[in-house]
Scaffold this active site. Structure first.
Site, PDB file in Angstrom:
ATOM      1  N   LYS A  42       0.837  -1.207   0.000  1.00 55.71           N
ATOM      2  CA  LYS A  42       0.000   0.000   0.000  1.00 55.71           C
ATOM      3  C   LYS A  42       0.874   1.259   0.000  1.00 55.71           C
ATOM      4  O   LYS A  42       2.082   1.162   0.283  1.00 55.71           O
ATOM      5  CB  LYS A  42      -0.906  -0.020   1.230  1.00 55.71           C
ATOM      6  CG  LYS A  42      -0.141   0.038   2.535  1.00 55.71           C
ATOM      7  CD  LYS A  42      -0.979  -0.458   3.702  1.00 55.71           C
ATOM      8  CE  LYS A  42      -0.226  -0.269   5.001  1.00 55.71           C
ATOM      9  NZ  LYS A  42      -0.798  -1.076   6.084  1.00 55.71           N
ATOM     10  N   TYR A 270      15.103  30.212   9.506  1.00 55.99           N
ATOM     11  CA  TYR A 270      13.844  30.855   9.907  1.00 55.99           C
ATOM     12  C   TYR A 270      13.628  30.752  11.406  1.00 55.99           C
ATOM     13  O   TYR A 270      13.939  29.726  12.015  1.00 55.99           O
ATOM     14  CB  TYR A 270      12.652  30.187   9.230  1.00 55.99           C
ATOM     15  CG  TYR A 270      12.557  30.389   7.751  1.00 55.99           C
ATOM     16  CD1 TYR A 270      12.524  31.669   7.202  1.00 55.99           C
ATOM     17  CD2 TYR A 270      12.475  29.292   6.898  1.00 55.99           C
ATOM     18  CE1 TYR A 270      12.409  31.841   5.831  1.00 55.99           C
ATOM     19  CE2 TYR A 270      12.367  29.453   5.524  1.00 55.99           C
ATOM     20  CZ  TYR A 270      12.335  30.732   4.998  1.00 55.99           C
ATOM     21  OH  TYR A 270      12.227  30.901   3.646  1.00 55.99           O
TER      22      TYR A 270
HETATM   23  C1  LIG Z   1      -0.082  -1.922   6.705  1.00 52.24           C
HETATM   24  C2  LIG Z   1      -0.664  -3.178   7.166  1.00 52.24           C
HETATM   25  C3  LIG Z   1       0.135  -4.315   7.345  1.00 52.24           C
HETATM   26  C4  LIG Z   1       1.646  -4.302   7.239  1.00 52.24           C
HETATM   27  O1  LIG Z   1       2.180  -3.918   8.484  1.00 52.24           O
HETATM   28  P1  LIG Z   1       3.772  -3.805   8.709  1.00 52.24           P
HETATM   29  O2  LIG Z   1       3.881  -3.441  10.134  1.00 52.24           O
HETATM   30  O3  LIG Z   1       4.250  -2.721   7.796  1.00 52.24           O
HETATM   31  O4  LIG Z   1       4.352  -5.116   8.385  1.00 52.24           O
HETATM   32  C5  LIG Z   1      -0.498  -5.508   7.654  1.00 52.24           C
HETATM   33  N1  LIG Z   1      -1.838  -5.560   7.787  1.00 52.24           N
HETATM   34  C6  LIG Z   1      -2.632  -4.489   7.647  1.00 52.24           C
HETATM   35  C7  LIG Z   1      -4.104  -4.625   7.819  1.00 52.24           C
HETATM   36  C8  LIG Z   1      -2.076  -3.265   7.339  1.00 52.24           C
HETATM   37  O5  LIG Z   1      -2.864  -2.194   7.198  1.00 52.24           O
END
Ligand SMILES: *Cc1c(COP(=O)(O)O)cnc(C)c1O
Length: 382
Positions: A42, A270
């Site tokens: 994702k 800044y």
């Molecule tokens: C993002 C996600 C993962 C992966 O988790 P990691 O800690 O990056 O391995 C697994 N399951 C779900 C439902 C997620 O949203």
């Protein structure tokens, strides 16, 4: 953003696809042989680039791909038919019909979703694959574990749905083993209530990267769902997962724009948050929060120049960051600077960088912006 690839790089992320492939193999080797591998890609594969990462993970033998939404699923489907894809987030009602178009599986948490997806399957003249999600204590998606049997029944009776998996998600796998164990128990108790479950035909998955640290040897779980760890980043410092010998896939680099010396007493950047207490040689870097070096890391982050650590002075700005090179190596206009990664004998890990910015590795990786070209090292060496 278009990248004008003939122009020299000012700030870029180098992505080592061979390391990614080795990581997948190392993670697999650390798990029982029957475990299937759900690759979580994702958010543009955690900022690493979806097509490149997914293509390489296909080559390396991932069994299923998990994405956040239909746009990501469609991008993945463009790479080829046949790969199972699971959408992790809820679908909006006007998105349902695309499940069939792109041949992707949906996550189901509610009775209404069962009816909606069944109707979408009927309209398309085919079955839709679904993964039943059980809420064992995350309080986000999934049916509350005590109510799971009713949802399971409804799916079993929906003629246009095919149950492809059952899963849950842990709330604190990296720092609360007791609650994680409780969540596992609830998941197992829910599974035990589903009659005639063809376990072997389904993906039964709970463990994300941190979860596999506490995964029991024998259980009905037959798949893991891995995001962060495949990119060679540990969920937290000191994790037992350090025994899985993964390597960082991404490094984040920039270059020096100018070097100059400022007199003691000058305030830099800044807001004038930093006053120099000595005559200081500074290097102005060609990267700032517009690239993903967070402003929260002002006055805290360090960078590598010539393999040596140099502290950030004052606020990180949109396009430039000031660092102290008084004690450092010879620093010259055009020299390469490491924000995350290795240089010489030095290394800055994603976890350390994240602490400087009061954030977590997941957010750091997602925060390297579109302006930053991803440069792929594609050697096949595994
Ligand atoms: C993002 C996600 C993962 C992966 O988790 P990691 O800690 O990056 O391995 C697994 N399951 C779900 C439902 C997620 O949203």
């Amino acid at each position: 953003m278009r990248t004008f690839s003939h122009l020299p790089l000012r700030c870029w992320a180098e992505i080592d696809l061979a390391a990614l492939e080795r990581n997948l193999r190392q993670i697999r080797a650390s798990l029982p042989a029957h475990m299937r591998y759900v690759a979580v890609v994702k958010a543009d594969a955690y900022g690493h680039g979806l097509p490149q990462v997914a293509g390489r993970l296909m080559h390396a033998g991932a069994d299923l791909f998990a994405v956040a939404n239909l746009t990501e699923a469609a991008a993945l489907r463009e790479l080829g038919p046949g790969w199972p894809i699971l959408v992790l987030s809820p679908l909006l009602p006007d998105e349902d019909r695309y499940l069939a178009d792109y041949d992707v599986a949906a996550t189901v948490s509610t009775l209404e979703e069962v009816d909606r997806f069944n109707a979408a399957g009927k309209a398309a003249g085919r079955t839709i694959a679904v993964h039943l999600k059980i809420d064992t204590g995350m309080g986000r998606l999934g049916v509350w574990h005590e109510e799971a049997p009713a949802l399971y029944d409804r799916i079993a009776r929906a003629p246009h749905l095919q149950l492809a998996g059952i899963f849950t998600h842990f709330a604190s796998p990296d720092d609360d083993p007791d609650f994680t164990a409780e969540q596992r128990q609830r998941f197992l108790a829910a599974l035990a209530q589903f009659p005639h479950l063809p376990l072997a035909d389904l993906f039964i998955h709970a463990d994300n990267s941190a979860g596999i640290e506490t995964m029991p040897g024998a259980s009905p779980f037959n798949a893991v769902r891995i995001g962060l760890l495949q990119f060679g980043v540990l969920p937290r410092a000191g994790s037992l997962l350090a025994t899985v010998r993964t390597e960082p896939v991404c490094s984040f680099r920039t270059r020096i724009g100018i070097v100059k010396t400022l007199p003691s007493g000058t305030t830099v950047s800044y807001g004038r948050t930093r006053t120099l207490t000595r005559d200081t040689k500074v290097a102005i870097l060609c990267a700032g929060y517009g690239d993903g070096l967070p402003r929260a890391a002002s006055n805290r982050a360090q960078v590598l120049i010539g393999g040596r650590r140099c502290p950030v002075l004052g606020r990180v700005t949109m396009d430039q960051t000031i660092v102290d090179v008084t004690d450092g190596p010879a620093a010259a206009c055009g020299d390469e600077v490491v924000l995350i990664g290795r240089q010489g004998g030095g290394e800055i890990e994603v976890a350390e960088f994240s602490r400087w910015a009061d954030t977590i590795p997941w957010e750091t990786l997602c925060s390297i912006t579109k302006r930053v070209p991803r440069i792929y090292k594609t050697a096949l060496g595994t």
